[in-house]
Design a protein around this motif. Structure first.
Motif, PDB file in Angstrom:
ATOM      1  N   VAL A  53     -16.914  -0.243  -6.880  1.00  0.00           N
ATOM      2  CA  VAL A  53     -17.031   1.161  -6.461  1.00  0.00           C
ATOM      3  C   VAL A  53     -15.661   1.726  -6.086  1.00  0.00           C
ATOM      4  CG1 VAL A  53     -17.980   2.703  -4.706  1.00  0.00           C
ATOM      5  CG2 VAL A  53     -19.422   0.928  -5.720  1.00  0.00           C
ATOM      6  N   ALA A  54     -14.883   0.947  -5.346  1.00  0.00           N
ATOM      7  CA  ALA A  54     -13.557   1.407  -4.934  1.00  0.00           C
ATOM      8  C   ALA A  54     -12.665   1.675  -6.134  1.00  0.00           C
ATOM      9  CB  ALA A  54     -12.911   0.371  -4.008  1.00  0.00           C
ATOM     10  N   ALA A  55     -12.722   0.789  -7.120  1.00  0.00           N
ATOM     11  CA  ALA A  55     -11.895   0.973  -8.314  1.00  0.00           C
ATOM     12  C   ALA A  55     -12.275   2.239  -9.074  1.00  0.00           C
ATOM     13  CB  ALA A  55     -12.019  -0.253  -9.218  1.00  0.00           C
ATOM     14  N   LEU A  56     -13.557   2.596  -9.034  1.00  0.00           N
ATOM     15  CA  LEU A  56     -14.032   3.754  -9.787  1.00  0.00           C
ATOM     16  C   LEU A  56     -13.897   5.079  -9.036  1.00  0.00           C
ATOM     17  CD1 LEU A  56     -17.312   2.245 -11.313  1.00  0.00           C
ATOM     18  CD2 LEU A  56     -15.119   2.622 -12.489  1.00  0.00           C
ATOM     19  N   VAL A  57     -14.019   5.061  -7.708  1.00  0.00           N
ATOM     20  CA  VAL A  57     -14.165   6.294  -6.940  1.00  0.00           C
ATOM     21  C   VAL A  57     -12.948   6.638  -6.085  1.00  0.00           C
ATOM     22  CG1 VAL A  57     -15.595   7.503  -5.242  1.00  0.00           C
ATOM     23  CG2 VAL A  57     -16.671   5.959  -6.897  1.00  0.00           C
ATOM     24  N   PRO A  70      -9.478  -2.399  -3.983  1.00  0.00           N
ATOM     25  CA  PRO A  70     -10.223  -3.296  -4.875  1.00  0.00           C
ATOM     26  C   PRO A  70      -9.604  -4.691  -4.975  1.00  0.00           C
ATOM     27  CG  PRO A  70      -9.925  -1.144  -5.891  1.00  0.00           C
ATOM     28  CD  PRO A  70      -9.065  -1.156  -4.666  1.00  0.00           C
ATOM     29  N   ILE A  71      -8.269  -4.769  -4.953  1.00  0.00           N
ATOM     30  CA  ILE A  71      -7.618  -6.075  -5.064  1.00  0.00           C
ATOM     31  C   ILE A  71      -7.938  -6.952  -3.863  1.00  0.00           C
ATOM     32  CG2 ILE A  71      -5.363  -7.221  -4.991  1.00  0.00           C
ATOM     33  CD1 ILE A  71      -4.292  -5.035  -6.815  1.00  0.00           C
ATOM     34  N   VAL A  72      -7.789  -6.411  -2.664  1.00  0.00           N
ATOM     35  CA  VAL A  72      -8.055  -7.188  -1.455  1.00  0.00           C
ATOM     36  C   VAL A  72      -9.524  -7.609  -1.404  1.00  0.00           C
ATOM     37  CG1 VAL A  72      -8.203  -7.040   1.061  1.00  0.00           C
ATOM     38  CG2 VAL A  72      -6.147  -6.229  -0.114  1.00  0.00           C
ATOM     39  N   SER A  73     -10.419  -6.688  -1.729  1.00  0.00           N
ATOM     40  CA  SER A  73     -11.853  -7.009  -1.674  1.00  0.00           C
ATOM     41  C   SER A  73     -12.227  -8.095  -2.677  1.00  0.00           C
ATOM     42  CB  SER A  73     -12.674  -5.742  -1.940  1.00  0.00           C
ATOM     43  OG  SER A  73     -12.378  -4.739  -0.999  1.00  0.00           O
ATOM     44  N   ALA A  74     -11.695  -7.995  -3.897  1.00  0.00           N
ATOM     45  CA  ALA A  74     -11.997  -9.000  -4.915  1.00  0.00           C
ATOM     46  C   ALA A  74     -11.410 -10.361  -4.551  1.00  0.00           C
ATOM     47  CB  ALA A  74     -11.464  -8.540  -6.268  1.00  0.00           C
ATOM     48  N   ALA A  75     -10.195 -10.346  -4.010  1.00  0.00           N
ATOM     49  CA  ALA A  75      -9.556 -11.618  -3.645  1.00  0.00           C
ATOM     50  C   ALA A  75     -10.312 -12.323  -2.523  1.00  0.00           C
ATOM     51  CB  ALA A  75      -8.103 -11.363  -3.235  1.00  0.00           C
ATOM     52  N   THR A  76     -10.929 -11.571  -1.623  1.00  0.00           N
ATOM     53  CA  THR A  76     -11.659 -12.171  -0.502  1.00  0.00           C
ATOM     54  C   THR A  76     -12.920 -12.892  -0.960  1.00  0.00           C
ATOM     55  OG1 THR A  76     -10.813 -10.402   0.928  1.00  0.00           O
ATOM     56  CG2 THR A  76     -12.657 -11.676   1.774  1.00  0.00           C
ATOM     57  N   ILE A  77     -13.437 -12.536  -2.118  1.00  0.00           N
ATOM     58  CA  ILE A  77     -14.650 -13.179  -2.624  1.00  0.00           C
ATOM     59  C   ILE A  77     -14.445 -14.678  -2.815  1.00  0.00           C
ATOM     60  CG2 ILE A  77     -16.217 -13.318  -4.608  1.00  0.00           C
ATOM     61  CD1 ILE A  77     -15.751 -10.311  -5.021  1.00  0.00           C
ATOM     62  N   VAL A  78     -13.251 -15.079  -3.247  1.00  0.00           N
ATOM     63  CA  VAL A  78     -13.000 -16.495  -3.578  1.00  0.00           C
ATOM     64  C   VAL A  78     -13.193 -17.409  -2.366  1.00  0.00           C
ATOM     65  CG1 VAL A  78     -11.316 -18.141  -4.477  1.00  0.00           C
ATOM     66  CG2 VAL A  78     -11.488 -15.839  -5.478  1.00  0.00           C
ATOM     67  N   THR A  99       0.828  -1.203   0.000  1.00  0.00           N
ATOM     68  CA  THR A  99       0.000   0.000   0.000  1.00  0.00           C
ATOM     69  C   THR A  99       0.865   1.255   0.000  1.00  0.00           C
ATOM     70  OG1 THR A  99      -1.753  -1.184   1.172  1.00  0.00           O
ATOM     71  CG2 THR A  99      -1.856   1.221   1.196  1.00  0.00           C
ATOM     72  N   ASP A 100       1.970   1.238   0.729  1.00  0.00           N
ATOM     73  CA  ASP A 100       2.916   2.357   0.661  1.00  0.00           C
ATOM     74  C   ASP A 100       3.343   2.603  -0.784  1.00  0.00           C
ATOM     75  OD1 ASP A 100       3.035   3.181   3.296  1.00  0.00           O
ATOM     76  OD2 ASP A 100       4.714   1.881   3.818  1.00  0.00           O
ATOM     77  N   ARG A 101       3.550   1.527  -1.505  1.00  0.00           N
ATOM     78  CA  ARG A 101       4.077   1.632  -2.873  1.00  0.00           C
ATOM     79  C   ARG A 101       2.987   1.962  -3.891  1.00  0.00           C
ATOM     80  NH1 ARG A 101       5.353   2.693  -7.056  1.00  0.00           N
ATOM     81  NH2 ARG A 101       6.950   1.851  -8.469  1.00  0.00           N
ATOM     82  N   PHE A 102       1.845   1.248  -3.850  1.00  0.00           N
ATOM     83  CA  PHE A 102       0.836   1.375  -4.905  1.00  0.00           C
ATOM     84  C   PHE A 102      -0.389   2.195  -4.505  1.00  0.00           C
ATOM     85  CE2 PHE A 102       3.091  -2.626  -5.854  1.00  0.00           C
ATOM     86  CZ  PHE A 102       3.570  -2.304  -7.113  1.00  0.00           C
ATOM     87  N   GLY A 103      -0.585   2.416  -3.215  1.00  0.00           N
ATOM     88  CA  GLY A 103      -1.697   3.233  -2.763  1.00  0.00           C
ATOM     89  C   GLY A 103      -2.979   2.446  -2.528  1.00  0.00           C
ATOM     90  N   GLY A 104      -3.868   3.041  -1.758  1.00  0.00           N
ATOM     91  CA  GLY A 104      -5.135   2.388  -1.441  1.00  0.00           C
ATOM     92  C   GLY A 104      -6.059   2.264  -2.622  1.00  0.00           C
ATOM     93  N   ARG A 105      -5.935   3.168  -3.604  1.00  0.00           N
ATOM     94  CA  ARG A 105      -6.794   3.097  -4.787  1.00  0.00           C
ATOM     95  C   ARG A 105      -6.624   1.769  -5.521  1.00  0.00           C
ATOM     96  NH1 ARG A 105      -6.481   7.035 -10.163  1.00  0.00           N
ATOM     97  NH2 ARG A 105      -8.374   6.243 -11.151  1.00  0.00           N
TER      98      ARG A 105
END
Length: 415
Positions: free
Chosen positions: A194-198, A93-101, A83-89
């Motif tokens: 929503v996170a990916a867009l906003v 979305p990555i963490v939320s999508a990965a948790t779906i599995v 997150t330090d490197r790539f940011g929360g934006r």
């Protein structure tokens, strides 16, 4: 050596009003934290049901609800650095999508055996890493004198565990085992989009250039990393331990029904959640040391009182609610400390390590409580141990942490 995170740009805008966009980003991050924590806590309310249906021992039941905790905790270390490197934006979305599995796996196929549940629970831990995404994301949007409150508000997302406690068992009883998992997966999917867009990272966010491993190594050399980790292991670890084990404790120790025990656990969680921003707000005004000292003293008193297994009405209820309020406020105070002392480009890395310590602090007590109850038929020893740990943390706060704050540049309250 403890270093201040107050950069030149921070000082320049310290008196400026917080823009409305910062509050929008805080709100979205808090929702994301809550949704991921909702998923992370899905197995806890069902622990007693799985114990009965799969004939699990007390230790196996404790292990089942603890595995997502430890994985989500350790996962915060690399996720915080990323997150330090790539940011929360990018990371939310990555963490939320990965948790779906793992949520879909557990709901559709992974609840028929202990092994399947442990595998699903392992990957369910991904949801618990969302905390290490949100803290640096929120921290970058707010000036130093508002970060305690802002991160405390973000911390209210831990109330996602209350959503799980209040709805999971009821949904299973009214429909099927898969229902709460399917609903949670759908909410995660909506939030990821929503996170990916906003979501947007703060303008001027400090982006590190060193490799992740080097940044983590540098993070481990900071005094604030270890000071905050020790305190968060007690504060948030205590909250997590109660949130995952309280239904079992109340059902076994007081003979409550599964639904009643889950509702009471939800009350514990909601009070802790409400107190977290208050702990951060108080820390902005009187300093985190005073807040931590007061809250740890309350935990000590509550643990000692509950070790005698008093009647739930009123002594037991008062003891648990007092500990819930204190643990929530203390969790907010710890990250007010991090916001004050962590270098701006290492907030995510420090948060990852501190968050891991907090989660691991919540992993151990359920196993200890289950083992002690299996051996002695009583939870008293476990609660006495909680009191001892709270007393040790209180002593450390008044000595080591207070000394560290008085040695730093006087940019914020230290006592």
């Amino acid at each position: 050596m403890v270093r201040s995170s107050t950069s030149e740009s921070d000082r320049a805008v310290a008196g400026a009003p917080v823009p409305g966009r910062a509050w929008l980003m805080l709100a979205l991050a808090t929702v994301g934290f809550a949704v991921n924590f909702w998923a992370w806590a899905l197995l806890s309310p069902l622990g007693p049901r799985f114990k009965d249906s799969l004939d699990l021992s007390s230790f196996q039941q404790s292990l089942l609800v603890a595995v997502p905790v430890v994985v989500g905790s350790l996962g915060r270390i690399p996720v915080g650095g990323l997150t330090d490197r790539f940011g929360g934006r990018v990371m939310f979305p990555i963490v939320s999508a990965a948790t779906i599995v793992p949520v879909l796996y557990l709901g559709l196929a992974g609840h028929s055996s202990l092994t399947a549940l442990l595998v699903g629970g392992f990957f369910l831990g991904i949801g618990g890493t969302a905390f290490a995404v949100g803290v640096p994301f929120v921290n970058a949007w707010f000036p130093p004198e508002r970060r305690g409150l802002a991160i405390g508000v973000f911390g209210m997302g831990m109330g996602g565990t209350a959503i799980s406690a209040l709805t999971t068992v009821k949904l299973v009883d009214a429909n099927s085992m898969s229902t709460p998992f399917l609903i949670t997966a759908a909410v995660l999917a909506v939030y990821a989009v929503v996170a990916a867009l906003v979501l947007r990272d703060a303008p001027g966010r400090t982006v590190p250039t060193e490799p992740l491993t080097r940044r983590l190594a540098a993070t481990l050399k900071l005094g604030v990393t270890w000071q905050a980790s020790a305190l968060y292991a007690v504060a948030f670890g205590g909250y997590v331990a109660f949130s995952v084990y309280l239904p079992t404790y109340l059902k076994t120790g007081y003979g409550l029904t599964q639904a009643d025990a889950a509702n009471r656990m939800a009350g514990f969680v909601l009070l802790a959640v409400a107190m977290r921003p208050i702990g951060g707000w108080l820390s902005d005004r009187v300093g985190p040391v005073r807040v931590l000292a007061g809250t740890l003293a309350v935990v000590l008193a509550g643990a000692v009182a509950q070790s005698f297994t008093p009647s739930l009405a009123p002594v037991g209820t008062i003891a648990f609610l007092a500990m819930a309020a204190a643990l929530g406020a203390a969790s907010g105070a710890v990250f007010a400390l991090v916001a004050l002392l962590a270098p701006a480009n290492k907030v995510g890395s420090v948060t990852g390590v501190v968050g891991a310590a907090g989660g691991l602090g919540g992993f151990v007590p359920p196993l200890v409580m289950g083992s002690l109850y299996g051996a002695y038929g009583s939870y008293a020893i476990g609660l006495v141990l909680l009191g001892v740990v709270a007393a040790a943390a209180l002593t450390f706060t008044e000595t080591g942490v207070r000394h560290a704050l008085t040695r730093r540049a006087p940019a914020a309250p230290s006592h």
